[in-house]
Design a protein around this motif. Structure first.
Motif, mmCIF file in Angstrom:
data_model
loop_
_atom_site.group_PDB
_atom_site.id
_atom_site.type_symbol
_atom_site.label_atom_id
_atom_site.label_comp_id
_atom_site.label_asym_id
_atom_site.label_seq_id
_atom_site.Cartn_x
_atom_site.Cartn_y
_atom_site.Cartn_z
ATOM 1 N N ILE A 126 1.656 4.067 -1.896
ATOM 2 C CA ILE A 126 0.759 3.174 -1.158
ATOM 3 C C ILE A 126 1.602 2.308 -0.224
ATOM 4 C CG2 ILE A 126 -0.943 1.322 -1.312
ATOM 5 C CD1 ILE A 126 -2.002 3.758 -2.657
ATOM 6 N N SER A 127 1.298 2.357 1.074
ATOM 7 C CA SER A 127 1.979 1.468 2.025
ATOM 8 C C SER A 127 0.944 0.501 2.602
ATOM 9 C CB SER A 127 2.692 2.269 3.121
ATOM 10 O OG SER A 127 1.796 3.166 3.763
ATOM 11 N N GLY A 129 -2.212 1.292 2.829
ATOM 12 C CA GLY A 129 -3.458 1.552 2.104
ATOM 13 C C GLY A 129 -4.501 2.354 2.859
ATOM 14 N N SER A 151 -1.064 5.528 -8.701
ATOM 15 C CA SER A 151 -0.041 5.973 -7.752
ATOM 16 C C SER A 151 1.354 5.832 -8.349
ATOM 17 C CB SER A 151 -0.136 5.177 -6.453
ATOM 18 O OG SER A 151 0.007 3.791 -6.686
ATOM 19 N N THR A 154 4.386 1.771 -4.876
ATOM 20 C CA THR A 154 3.720 0.940 -3.869
ATOM 21 C C THR A 154 4.740 0.036 -3.196
ATOM 22 O OG1 THR A 154 1.998 -0.699 -3.443
ATOM 23 C CG2 THR A 154 3.132 -0.872 -5.550
ATOM 24 N N TYR A 155 4.576 -0.128 -1.889
ATOM 25 C CA TYR A 155 5.425 -1.067 -1.154
ATOM 26 C C TYR A 155 5.027 -2.507 -1.458
ATOM 27 C CZ TYR A 155 7.443 2.590 1.818
ATOM 28 O OH TYR A 155 8.124 3.687 2.290
ATOM 29 N N ASN A 171 -5.733 -0.463 -7.570
ATOM 30 C CA ASN A 171 -4.587 0.443 -7.605
ATOM 31 C C ASN A 171 -3.626 0.029 -8.703
ATOM 32 O OD1 ASN A 171 -2.538 2.417 -6.661
ATOM 33 N ND2 ASN A 171 -1.417 0.558 -6.134
ATOM 34 N N SER A 173 0.177 1.144 -9.823
ATOM 35 C CA SER A 173 1.353 1.947 -9.483
ATOM 36 C C SER A 173 2.369 1.930 -10.619
ATOM 37 C CB SER A 173 2.017 1.422 -8.204
ATOM 38 O OG SER A 173 1.190 1.630 -7.079
ATOM 39 N N ASN A 176 7.339 -0.247 -8.015
ATOM 40 C CA ASN A 176 7.079 -0.933 -6.749
ATOM 41 C C ASN A 176 8.373 -1.189 -5.984
ATOM 42 O OD1 ASN A 176 8.137 -3.715 -7.668
ATOM 43 N ND2 ASN A 176 6.612 -3.195 -9.234
#
Length: 214
Positions: A126-127, A129, A151, A154-155, A171, A173, A176
């Motif tokens: 996920i960047s 989104g 995910s 994620t960023y 979300n 993740s 991260n």
């Protein structure tokens, strides 16, 4: 017991699925200069890492989305992960294309999906989104109840968090950006002084002042 976010961070770094290069930034398709290159497809070719990732994703589905009935992968990066996690959990899976086919049944959603079924989307990263929200929108339009997203990475970018919140998309993740950056410094992949620069990029990718060396 090691935290899952740290375990997955170490895994991704070990196979360079997440690779930091703050002094020689990569250029994204959008033109943004980035100190990180992320390719979680590499997890599929590293059996030990793949096992960690898929079992952790399965645990996220079981723990955070216990009512899930169907898994839907994002095209194309999430498809294999959705298939493996579906196998581990004995759950049906499918995937959502970036656009409807121009032939055959012209499907955009592949796999059987009934209206009212509770779905979890499987995504690799996920960047901002945008792409995963598009997938969620397609599923919602088809009558699915989207419980959320599972995910790998994620960023944690502000824009992405805001867009997910606005679209009412949860979300979870496995790891991260901040955790991976910290461990990258601890394990010598990057200099410890570079962590602040990396976080500056995460906070505002449009501001390139982080590129300047001290």
């Amino acid at each position: 017991m090691e935290k899952i976010e740290e375990l997955i961070a170490k895994d991704l770094l070990s196979i360079r699925a997440v690779f930091f290069r703050p002094d020689q930034p990569f250029t994204w398709a959008s033109g943004i200069k980035s100190p990180v290159y992320c390719d979680n497809r590499l997890t599929l070719t590293a059996p030990n890492v793949r096992n960690d990732v898929e079992n952790a994703l399965a645990d996220v589905v079981k723990t955070c989305y216990p009512d899930a009935e169907v898994l839907m992968g994002t095209s194309t990066a999430g498809i294999a992960h959705a298939a493996i996690v579906g196998h581990l959990l004995s759950m049906p899976m499918g995937y959502v294309r970036s656009g409807a086919k121009d032939h055959g049944r012209q499907n955009q959603i592949e796999g059987k999906l009934e209206k009212g079924q509770k779905v979890v989307v499987i995504e690799d990263l996920i960047s901002t989104g945008g792409s995963v929200i598009e997938v969620v929108d397609v599923l919602r339009e088809a009558g699915a109840i989207v419980l959320g997203v599972a995910s790998i990475f994620t960023y944690g970018m502000k824009k992405g968090l805001e867009r997910l919140a606005a679209a009412k998309v949860k979300n979870v993740s496995l790891t991260n950006f901040d955790t991976v950056a910290r461990i990258a410094a601890e394990q010598g992949y990057i200099e410890k002084k570079d962590v602040e620069r990396l976080i500056a990029f995460r906070n505002d990718p449009q501001d390139e002042s982080w590129i300047k060396k001290e």
